[in-house]
Design an enzyme around this catalytic site. Sequence first.
Site, PDB file in Angstrom:
ATOM      1  N   ASP A  28      -2.422  11.147 -29.186  1.00  9.82           N
ATOM      2  CA  ASP A  28      -1.565  12.459 -28.870  1.00  9.82           C
ATOM      3  C   ASP A  28      -1.835  12.728 -27.681  1.00  9.82           C
ATOM      4  O   ASP A  28      -1.540  13.519 -26.349  1.00  9.82           O
ATOM      5  CB  ASP A  28      -1.736  13.616 -30.074  1.00  9.82           C
ATOM      6  CG  ASP A  28      -1.125  12.481 -31.278  1.00  9.82           C
ATOM      7  OD1 ASP A  28      -0.512  11.979 -31.003  1.00  9.82           O
ATOM      8  OD2 ASP A  28      -1.190  13.536 -32.505  1.00  9.82           O
ATOM      9  N   GLU A  30      -3.937  11.274 -25.310  1.00 11.63           N
ATOM     10  CA  GLU A  30      -3.306  10.721 -23.968  1.00 11.63           C
ATOM     11  C   GLU A  30      -2.628  11.006 -23.607  1.00 11.63           C
ATOM     12  O   GLU A  30      -1.374  11.230 -22.963  1.00 11.63           O
ATOM     13  CB  GLU A  30      -3.507   9.372 -24.022  1.00 11.63           C
ATOM     14  CG  GLU A  30      -5.409   8.594 -24.246  1.00 11.63           C
ATOM     15  CD  GLU A  30      -5.519   6.647 -24.513  1.00 11.63           C
ATOM     16  OE1 GLU A  30      -6.062   6.822 -23.887  1.00 11.63           O
ATOM     17  OE2 GLU A  30      -4.817   7.123 -26.091  1.00 11.63           O
ATOM     18  N   ASP A  32      -0.861  13.814 -24.314  1.00  7.86           N
ATOM     19  CA  ASP A  32       0.543  15.041 -23.275  1.00  7.86           C
ATOM     20  C   ASP A  32      -0.563  14.962 -22.080  1.00  7.86           C
ATOM     21  O   ASP A  32      -0.058  15.534 -21.294  1.00  7.86           O
ATOM     22  CB  ASP A  32      -0.626  15.862 -24.083  1.00  7.86           C
ATOM     23  CG  ASP A  32      -0.055  16.362 -25.823  1.00  7.86           C
ATOM     24  OD1 ASP A  32       1.100  15.719 -26.022  1.00  7.86           O
ATOM     25  OD2 ASP A  32      -0.749  17.277 -26.639  1.00  7.86           O
ATOM     26  N   SER A  77      35.057   3.940 -40.661  1.00  5.04           N
ATOM     27  CA  SER A  77      33.467   3.585 -41.417  1.00  5.04           C
ATOM     28  C   SER A  77      34.614   2.762 -42.609  1.00  5.04           C
ATOM     29  O   SER A  77      36.492   2.701 -42.865  1.00  5.04           O
ATOM     30  CB  SER A  77      34.038   5.346 -42.044  1.00  5.04           C
ATOM     31  OG  SER A  77      34.927   5.785 -42.143  1.00  5.04           O
ATOM     32  N   GLU A 106      22.886  -4.225 -45.282  1.00  6.00           N
ATOM     33  CA  GLU A 106      22.090  -3.385 -44.414  1.00  6.00           C
ATOM     34  C   GLU A 106      22.700  -2.468 -45.563  1.00  6.00           C
ATOM     35  O   GLU A 106      22.844  -1.371 -45.444  1.00  6.00           O
ATOM     36  CB  GLU A 106      22.889  -2.407 -43.284  1.00  6.00           C
ATOM     37  CG  GLU A 106      23.212  -4.251 -42.104  1.00  6.00           C
ATOM     38  CD  GLU A 106      24.138  -3.581 -41.049  1.00  6.00           C
ATOM     39  OE1 GLU A 106      23.969  -2.490 -40.716  1.00  6.00           O
ATOM     40  OE2 GLU A 106      24.678  -4.600 -40.714  1.00  6.00           O
ATOM     41  N   LYS A 108      22.395   1.589 -46.187  1.00  7.65           N
ATOM     42  CA  LYS A 108      23.831   2.745 -45.743  1.00  7.65           C
ATOM     43  C   LYS A 108      22.823   4.394 -45.076  1.00  7.65           C
ATOM     44  O   LYS A 108      22.820   4.533 -46.178  1.00  7.65           O
ATOM     45  CB  LYS A 108      24.917   3.014 -46.955  1.00  7.65           C
ATOM     46  CG  LYS A 108      25.838   4.025 -46.238  1.00  7.65           C
ATOM     47  CD  LYS A 108      27.308   3.809 -46.984  1.00  7.65           C
ATOM     48  CE  LYS A 108      28.409   5.275 -46.677  1.00  7.65           C
ATOM     49  NZ  LYS A 108      27.937   5.625 -46.330  1.00  7.65           N
ATOM     50  N   ASP A 110      22.266   8.454 -44.638  1.00 10.60           N
ATOM     51  CA  ASP A 110      22.794   9.145 -44.953  1.00 10.60           C
ATOM     52  C   ASP A 110      22.949   9.763 -43.799  1.00 10.60           C
ATOM     53  O   ASP A 110      21.881  10.833 -43.727  1.00 10.60           O
ATOM     54  CB  ASP A 110      22.814   9.630 -46.286  1.00 10.60           C
ATOM     55  CG  ASP A 110      23.076  10.266 -47.248  1.00 10.60           C
ATOM     56  OD1 ASP A 110      24.627  10.254 -45.995  1.00 10.60           O
ATOM     57  OD2 ASP A 110      23.287  11.309 -47.956  1.00 10.60           O
ATOM     58  N   TYR A 215      23.544   0.241 -35.367  1.00 10.51           N
ATOM     59  CA  TYR A 215      24.026  -0.515 -36.179  1.00 10.51           C
ATOM     60  C   TYR A 215      25.147  -1.354 -35.975  1.00 10.51           C
ATOM     61  O   TYR A 215      25.575  -2.494 -36.465  1.00 10.51           O
ATOM     62  CB  TYR A 215      23.854  -0.378 -37.303  1.00 10.51           C
ATOM     63  CG  TYR A 215      24.699   1.193 -38.028  1.00 10.51           C
ATOM     64  CD1 TYR A 215      26.420   1.269 -37.283  1.00 10.51           C
ATOM     65  CD2 TYR A 215      23.635   2.180 -38.594  1.00 10.51           C
ATOM     66  CE1 TYR A 215      26.870   1.924 -37.499  1.00 10.51           C
ATOM     67  CE2 TYR A 215      24.096   3.120 -38.842  1.00 10.51           C
ATOM     68  CZ  TYR A 215      25.860   3.137 -38.402  1.00 10.51           C
ATOM     69  OH  TYR A 215      26.395   4.419 -38.360  1.00 10.51           O
ATOM     70  N   LYS A 304      28.303   2.614 -52.649  1.00  2.36           N
ATOM     71  CA  LYS A 304      27.479   3.519 -52.820  1.00  2.36           C
ATOM     72  C   LYS A 304      26.696   3.659 -53.701  1.00  2.36           C
ATOM     73  O   LYS A 304      26.582   3.442 -55.148  1.00  2.36           O
ATOM     74  CB  LYS A 304      28.264   5.082 -52.901  1.00  2.36           C
ATOM     75  CG  LYS A 304      29.480   5.618 -51.517  1.00  2.36           C
ATOM     76  CD  LYS A 304      28.379   5.835 -50.608  1.00  2.36           C
ATOM     77  CE  LYS A 304      29.673   8.027 -51.125  1.00  2.36           C
ATOM     78  NZ  LYS A 304      28.721   8.302 -49.861  1.00  2.36           N
ATOM     79  N   CYS A 398      42.661  34.469 -76.328  1.00  2.00           N
ATOM     80  CA  CYS A 398      43.191  33.529 -75.790  1.00  2.00           C
ATOM     81  C   CYS A 398      44.219  33.857 -74.075  1.00  2.00           C
ATOM     82  O   CYS A 398      45.179  34.661 -74.514  1.00  2.00           O
ATOM     83  CB  CYS A 398      44.003  33.171 -77.108  1.00  2.00           C
ATOM     84  SG  CYS A 398      45.272  31.112 -76.246  1.00  2.00           S
ATOM     85  N   CYS A 401      48.355  32.186 -75.469  1.00  3.42           N
ATOM     86  CA  CYS A 401      49.576  33.744 -75.875  1.00  3.42           C
ATOM     87  C   CYS A 401      47.905  34.879 -75.824  1.00  3.42           C
ATOM     88  O   CYS A 401      48.876  35.587 -76.823  1.00  3.42           O
ATOM     89  CB  CYS A 401      48.690  32.693 -77.310  1.00  3.42           C
ATOM     90  SG  CYS A 401      47.696  32.931 -78.040  1.00  3.42           S
ATOM     91  N   CYS A 414      41.211  29.832 -81.277  1.00  6.09           N
ATOM     92  CA  CYS A 414      42.491  30.888 -81.108  1.00  6.09           C
ATOM     93  C   CYS A 414      43.619  29.793 -82.419  1.00  6.09           C
ATOM     94  O   CYS A 414      43.738  29.088 -82.518  1.00  6.09           O
ATOM     95  CB  CYS A 414      43.452  30.787 -79.624  1.00  6.09           C
ATOM     96  SG  CYS A 414      45.409  31.202 -79.910  1.00  6.09           S
ATOM     97  N   CYS A 419      50.930  28.933 -80.563  1.00  6.89           N
ATOM     98  CA  CYS A 419      49.961  29.183 -79.029  1.00  6.89           C
ATOM     99  C   CYS A 419      50.480  28.142 -78.730  1.00  6.89           C
ATOM    100  O   CYS A 419      50.401  27.236 -78.921  1.00  6.89           O
ATOM    101  CB  CYS A 419      48.428  29.001 -79.258  1.00  6.89           C
ATOM    102  SG  CYS A 419      47.743  29.093 -78.053  1.00  6.89           S
TER     103      CYS A 419
END
Length: 657
Positions: A28, A30, A32, A77, A106, A108, A110, A215, A304, A398, A401, A414, A419
Amino acid sequence: MDRYNELVEIINKAIYEYYILDEPTITDQEYDDYYNELQRFEKKNPTLIREDSPTLRVGGEAIDKFEKVEHIKPMLSFDDIFNEDEIIAFDERIKKVIPNPKYTLEPKMDGLSGSLIYENGLLVRAATRGDGTVGENITMNVKTIKSVPLKLTKPIDIEVRGEIYMSKASFQKANEEREKNHENLFANPRNAAAGSVRQLDSKITAKRNLDFMAYFIPNPEDYGIKTQSESLAYLKELGFKTNYKLNSTASSVSDIIKYIEDLAKKRKDLPFAIDGVVLKVDSLSDEEILGFTSRVPRWGIAYKFPALEVLTDLQEIKFTIGRTGKVTPNAIFSPVHVDGSLVRKATLHNEDYCLEKDIRVGDVIAIRKAGDVIPEVVEVKMERRKENSVPFKMIETCPMCGNNLTKVDANHYCLNELCPARHIESLIHFVSRNAMYIEGLGDRIIEDFYNMGYLKEVKDLYYLKNYKEELMTLEGFGEKSITNILDNIESSKNNSLERLLFGLGIRHIGRKKAIILASKYKNIDNLINASFDELKNLNEIGEIIATSVTDYFSNQDNRDNIEELKSLGINMDYLGGEVDNSNEFISGKTFVITGTLSKSRDYYKELLESLGANVTGKVTKKTDYVLLGENPGSKYDKAKEMGIKIISEAELNENID
Ligand code: IVH
């Protein structure tokens, strides 16, 4: 200048190694140092800044709105599928056109799809999918994504498509940051990626550490590519991140299932979120033959993973009244896919259940559904509760009714015999799939017909034809739909007795018991005349059911109703093939069928059932045999694993003969 070019190359190589290969070769510190040196040079020589300079990745001026851009080719898609049967069906569809297809498999990703356009090897435009035809220009934002090469390894013109996503680690970091700032948390890495890439200020996008997985090449033929596998290899060669360690190919459904199962196991340890497997026909000439439907390519599909638990928001708690008058609170939430099906409601059982969970409208809730299990609310995400949420309160009257509800044990009822809800539910039950199976009469239509006075009781269904002209003029209906409904009602008259028995809604008579009674008594009169003792002693019937049946038929109203149905032409005989229990190999055994057989699965299901077997869809401890066809799915593997006997079609037929 040479030094500047050298610095750009060194840093871009470092970015490539770190973000794409995941194999950094410099420290890191180097990095920078090189970066600072580069910045100093560019500050002094702004006109010399290269188009692939890593400093362009920090973002630029904020913009007011995204410019709309048209895709060269529509960004489509795939259709989604959710289970093994649908994979088999997909493969069968392909095989009708391409006899021996090979597929690429492959993960999928997300995230959200993005289109990148390179000219002369340089990134010139990046766009979101939008509506597939027109997307938004997000070039500034995409340039901040370190795994997007600003310059390809070849000076070519090309469009590349892939997924813009946020790694799990960056997602966590982003949410920690948001929490610190008292901002709403991102629900998942996909939302986080979508929110970040659509920032008008690309400096914000830059901080979010997005990623890009390539892809797809929309114009592979321009590069002499003949297969999707070659596309993936070419993308890697151009300097893109691809899923080369996880992508694979397969030529049979069982290999596809195996891949899916393996990937599902790896899923939680992957550095990014995936939600399934994308299957594509590998050969591009085969893809061309298969072509497109009006919406989607025929040559691919997205499987899926079953989401066993997903989050959604509770929109409403709705009370329903069942056939017995029982009042049930139901969670109505934004529709979500859980384990292969789209669900939008789940039962909340009763008052106690709601109070115990302290569930409130507006809450974020976790829904679970596995296999045939009814969806349930697993948990309320208390940490995401809104401030002004109102505690659950059971209703007292209810909603249909207005009658006061009566509490019996944990449930509210009820008890109003008149009803409307109870009648509507009885009608809905009568026409349902396992009962009389009258298609076209959905819940809503029944409710409407009830409210308009056309339907009160089951028998009214068979008088509906007298109102045909009137019904046809109702809003939302026409001659075709009404004729269709009336035809279906007419043909339901020919159903076998067990459907009617189940449809009548006699307490404790489910579908299975209805079949037992119908096949034993052959017609309704024999059943009506059966004594309590006789019924009680039947296999699988017993005292409770015997009581319920004799109570039902000793009620004069019910008897009158049956007579009227009879006079309307409704069949009251058992028409199903008799169950023959003489084959010991099959009778009483539980079978699971997998793969493609020479005759349809339904054929074997019916055959086995007529010989007294149980045919189920899942391999469990209770499974006695798995009937194996060609290209079996995971059920086969599971059966092997569990040591369950596997028999071929030929062996089965031998035993039957
Ligand atoms: S190919 C014609 N490959 O899932 C479709 N898509 O329906 C070209 N996705 O919207 C897309 N991983 O955003 C493809 N390896 C993959 C993918 C993938 C994720 C997304 C993509 C698309 C949907 C598939």
